[in-house]
Structure formats: structure tokens, C-alpha cells
Design an enzyme around this catalytic site. Structure first.
Site, short mmCIF file in Angstrom:
data_model
loop_
_atom_site.label_atom_id
_atom_site.label_comp_id
_atom_site.label_asym_id
_atom_site.label_seq_id
_atom_site.Cartn_x
_atom_site.Cartn_y
_atom_site.Cartn_z
N LEU A 12 -16.79 0.18 -22.61
CA LEU A 12 -15.56 -0.95 -22.50
C LEU A 12 -14.57 -0.42 -23.17
O LEU A 12 -14.39 0.28 -24.23
CB LEU A 12 -16.04 -2.29 -23.07
CG LEU A 12 -17.34 -2.90 -22.02
CD1 LEU A 12 -17.71 -4.12 -23.03
CD2 LEU A 12 -17.09 -3.19 -20.78
N GLY A 15 -9.09 -1.99 -20.62
CA GLY A 15 -8.94 -2.59 -19.12
C GLY A 15 -9.87 -3.25 -18.81
O GLY A 15 -9.55 -4.54 -18.12
N HIS A 16 -10.89 -3.17 -19.16
CA HIS A 16 -12.08 -4.09 -18.81
C HIS A 16 -11.89 -5.69 -19.55
O HIS A 16 -11.88 -6.52 -18.87
CB HIS A 16 -13.52 -3.66 -19.48
CG HIS A 16 -13.90 -2.42 -19.01
ND1 HIS A 16 -14.14 -1.26 -19.76
CD2 HIS A 16 -14.41 -1.98 -17.57
CE1 HIS A 16 -14.59 0.00 -19.06
NE2 HIS A 16 -14.96 -0.61 -17.76
N LYS A 128 -6.68 -0.19 -11.27
CA LYS A 128 -7.02 0.90 -11.63
C LYS A 128 -7.77 1.74 -10.48
O LYS A 128 -7.56 2.83 -10.21
CB LYS A 128 -7.72 1.02 -12.93
CG LYS A 128 -8.58 2.29 -13.10
CD LYS A 128 -7.47 3.30 -13.65
CE LYS A 128 -8.17 4.71 -14.03
NZ LYS A 128 -9.56 5.00 -13.63
N ASP A 129 -8.77 0.86 -9.93
CA ASP A 129 -9.56 1.44 -8.74
C ASP A 129 -9.08 0.72 -7.59
O ASP A 129 -9.73 -0.06 -7.02
CB ASP A 129 -10.99 1.36 -8.91
CG ASP A 129 -11.41 2.02 -10.48
OD1 ASP A 129 -11.61 3.18 -10.32
OD2 ASP A 129 -11.51 1.00 -11.31
N SER A 164 -9.53 4.52 -19.06
CA SER A 164 -10.78 4.81 -18.29
C SER A 164 -11.93 5.16 -19.28
O SER A 164 -11.68 5.98 -20.11
CB SER A 164 -10.33 5.92 -17.54
OG SER A 164 -11.68 6.34 -16.92
N ARG A 166 -14.00 7.22 -18.72
CA ARG A 166 -14.40 8.67 -18.61
C ARG A 166 -13.18 9.45 -19.36
O ARG A 166 -13.33 10.72 -19.76
CB ARG A 166 -13.89 9.32 -17.18
CG ARG A 166 -15.15 8.93 -16.10
CD ARG A 166 -15.21 9.38 -14.76
NE ARG A 166 -16.38 9.38 -13.79
CZ ARG A 166 -16.50 8.31 -13.25
NH1 ARG A 166 -15.66 7.57 -13.16
NH2 ARG A 166 -17.78 8.23 -12.62
P1 AMP Z 1 -15.88 0.66 -14.50
O1 AMP Z 1 -16.46 0.14 -15.62
O2 AMP Z 1 -14.96 1.83 -14.58
O3 AMP Z 1 -16.80 0.42 -13.05
O4 AMP Z 1 -14.70 -0.60 -14.17
C1 AMP Z 1 -14.96 -1.87 -14.07
C2 AMP Z 1 -13.65 -2.60 -13.78
O5 AMP Z 1 -12.86 -2.48 -14.63
C3 AMP Z 1 -13.25 -2.27 -12.55
O6 AMP Z 1 -12.71 -3.30 -11.58
C4 AMP Z 1 -12.06 -1.43 -12.84
O7 AMP Z 1 -11.03 -1.09 -11.91
C5 AMP Z 1 -11.58 -2.22 -14.18
N1 AMP Z 1 -10.81 -1.24 -14.94
C6 AMP Z 1 -11.25 0.11 -15.38
N2 AMP Z 1 -10.10 0.79 -16.10
C7 AMP Z 1 -9.12 -0.08 -15.94
C8 AMP Z 1 -7.99 -0.10 -16.46
N3 AMP Z 1 -7.32 0.78 -17.16
N4 AMP Z 1 -6.73 -1.29 -16.09
C9 AMP Z 1 -7.55 -2.39 -15.54
N5 AMP Z 1 -8.68 -2.51 -15.04
C10 AMP Z 1 -9.40 -1.41 -15.41
#
Ligand code: AMP
Length: 261
Positions: A12, A15-16, A128-129, A164, A166
Site C-alpha cells: 500500500l 494512492g490506495h 492511475k489505471d 505505484s 512497482r
Molecule cells: P493495485 O494495488 O496496484 O492493484 O491498485 C489498487 C487500486 O489503487 C487501483 O484501483 C489503482 O488504480 C489504485 N491506485 C494505484 N496507484 C494509485 C495512485 N497513484 N493514485 C490513485 N490510485 C491508485
């Protein structure tokens, strides 16, 4: 009571958490899911090395007001013999869909299961996605699911790099190069708003990323913000999309063409 779901793969960052905070404003009960979804990773992608730290993630969710963390085991989502794939067409046939075959099928399949298991009224996804957000919106609309999909803005580091999970893969040199992704998109957005020609700006963006130190560019494109079709002429509803590699790390980002303040 309004139930909000924030699907995540963990590791996390702010963003999350922005999604959790948004959900807290709008819902009475917040569920966050924590599941690294194997079927959205390609065979040569980073499923095995994807950062995982459940204890840390549980603590962060708890401190930010999540009521329930749903962290299913893989066989709860995909029992032996599981044979269903949820596919959204068209929107998945461009950008990341072309570069990561099967990725969005993996996303829509797992999100369908998470929706079924958690029964949310609202579900929160990050811009972001952006392509993922649009794909999930279409799935929900066309399957008549009684869920409001909420998109939330990209949260960035101070230097513009989109947060991210990543980003933890980047070494110091790569971390210094990485913000060029956002900077380049922003420069293109400004130039487009001043009348620059679309195609030449995409070529320029591509070259600028290579010059900044990116090793490989998957795409640098300007597309319609709803259909994701490649744009021919400038209009404010367009978005700039980029995906580029720093060694083994693939970074993606996007920006509304009129988001240039
Ligand atoms: P992930 O854990 O990467 O699958 O992301 C989970 C959720 O968090 C997805 O809806 C992503 O689009 C969102 N997310 C990831 N990075 C960001 C960010 N920098 N800003 C806003 N939302 C994000």
C-alpha cells in the site's frame, strides 16, 4: 448501510489510501480487498516478485478506517477446475490490452468475484489505471450490476511520479529518471492545448522518454477519454497515455489533456 469496496493488490501507498478516504466519505462500511491476482499477470511478468507485506498492509488499512480487510487465499477465488473468464471487448483492445494480452480478462474476472463476495454498493478505483477503470465501468454497466463505480485522481510523488507498488523495484538511478514520464506527458498536454499537431507530439513524447533514460516505450498515445480510441484532432476531453520500461520495471501513467495547471 452503504458498503464501499476498495480492491487492491497490497504493497500500500498513498494512492490506495486516497481511495479508502474517498470511500469513507461516502460509505458506512468500508471493505478493502488484498489479493495479488495471478491471472492478471502474464507468464513473464512479476507475479512472483510482486511486493507482499500483509502485516504492514493490515495495519495501514486499520489506521485509515477500513472496517473489513478481505484477503482471500488463491483457491477461494480460483478453486480447482475454475473455468470462467469475464471479458470486456473493444476497450481492452488498445493501450495495455495490446501489450499485456489477457491482463484485463484477469482483472474483470477477479473483480467480478470480489464484487460477488463483498456485495458492495460502491467500488473505488484509481485513475492511475485509467483503462482498468473504464473496463470495470463497462462491465458493471453492461452486466447491470447494482454497483456505483467511483474513479479517483492519480496521487503523485512531489516530483510528479505516479505512486505505484512497482516503484519499489526502481534503483536510485531509475528513480531519478522515472518522473520524466509525467513531465513528458505534461509538456505534450501544454503543447496540444497550444495547437501542436497530435501525431508529431506522440512521436516527440516517445523520443523524449528514450532520451531521458527509459529503455523501451510500450506506447505514448493520445486517446479519447471514454472510448480510448486513438484521437485524430485535439479536443479537451482527450487523455495522454504512456507506458515505458526502466530495465525490468514497467511504469504507466496518464493525464487529461486539459489538466495542465
Ligand atoms: P493495485 O494495488 O496496484 O492493484 O491498485 C489498487 C487500486 O489503487 C487501483 O484501483 C489503482 O488504480 C489504485 N491506485 C494505484 N496507484 C494509485 C495512485 N497513484 N493514485 C490513485 N490510485 C491508485
Amino acid at each position: 448501510m452503504v458498503i464501499g469496496l476498495v480492491p487492491t493488490m497490497g504493497a500500500l501507498h498513498a494512492g490506495h489510501i486516497s481511495l479508502v478516504h474517498r470511500a469513507r466519505k461516502e460509505c458506512g462500511l468500508i471493505i478493502a480487498s488484498l489479493f495479488v491476482n495471478p491471472i492478471q499477470f502474464g507468464a513473464n511478468e512479476d507475479f512472483d516478485s510482486y511486493p507482499r507485506d500483509q502485516e504492514r498492509d493490515f495495519g495501514i488499512f486499520e489506521r485509515n478506517g477500513v472496517d473489513i480487510v478481505y484477503a482471500p487465499a488463491i483457491d477461494v477465488i480460483y478453486p480447482d477446475g475454475f473455468g470462467v473468464t469475464v471479458t470486456v471487448s473493444k476497450l481492452t483492445e488498445c493501450l495495455c490490452g495490446t501489450k499485456r494480452p489477457g491482463h484485463f480478462d484477469g482483472v474483470t474476472t477477479v473483480v467480478s468475484k470480489l464484487f460477488e463476495h463483498c456485495q458492495p454498493d460502491c467500488a473505488y478505483f484509481g485513475e492511475k489505471d485509467y483503462q482498468q477503470l473504464k473496463v470495470v465501468e463497462q462491465m458493471v454497466n453492461e452486466l447491470d450490476l447494482p454497483i456505483r463505480v467511483v474513479g479517483a485522481p492519480v496521487i503523485r510523488e512531489r516530483d510528479g511520479l505516479a505512486m505505484s507498488s512497482r516503484n519499489t523495484y526502481l534503483n536510485e538511478t531509475e528513480r531519478r529518471i522515472a518522473p520524466a514520464l509525467f513531465r513528458t506527458m505534461r509538456t505534450v498536454a501544454i503543447r496540444l492545448s497550444r495547437g501542436a499537431e497530435l501525431e508529431s507530439q506522440c512521436e516527440w513524447g516517445n523520443d523524449a522518454l528514450l532520451a531521458a533514460g527509459f529503455d523501451r516505450i510500450d506506447y505514448f498515445e493520445v486517446c479519447d477519454g471514454q472510448t480510448l480510441e486513438r484521437a485524430r484532432g485535439y479536443r479537451p476531453s482527450l487523455r495522454i497515455f504512456a507506458a515505458a520500461w526502466l530495465r525490468e520495471t514497467r511504469l504507466i501513467d496518464n493525464l487529461a489533456a486539459d489538466e495542465i495547471d
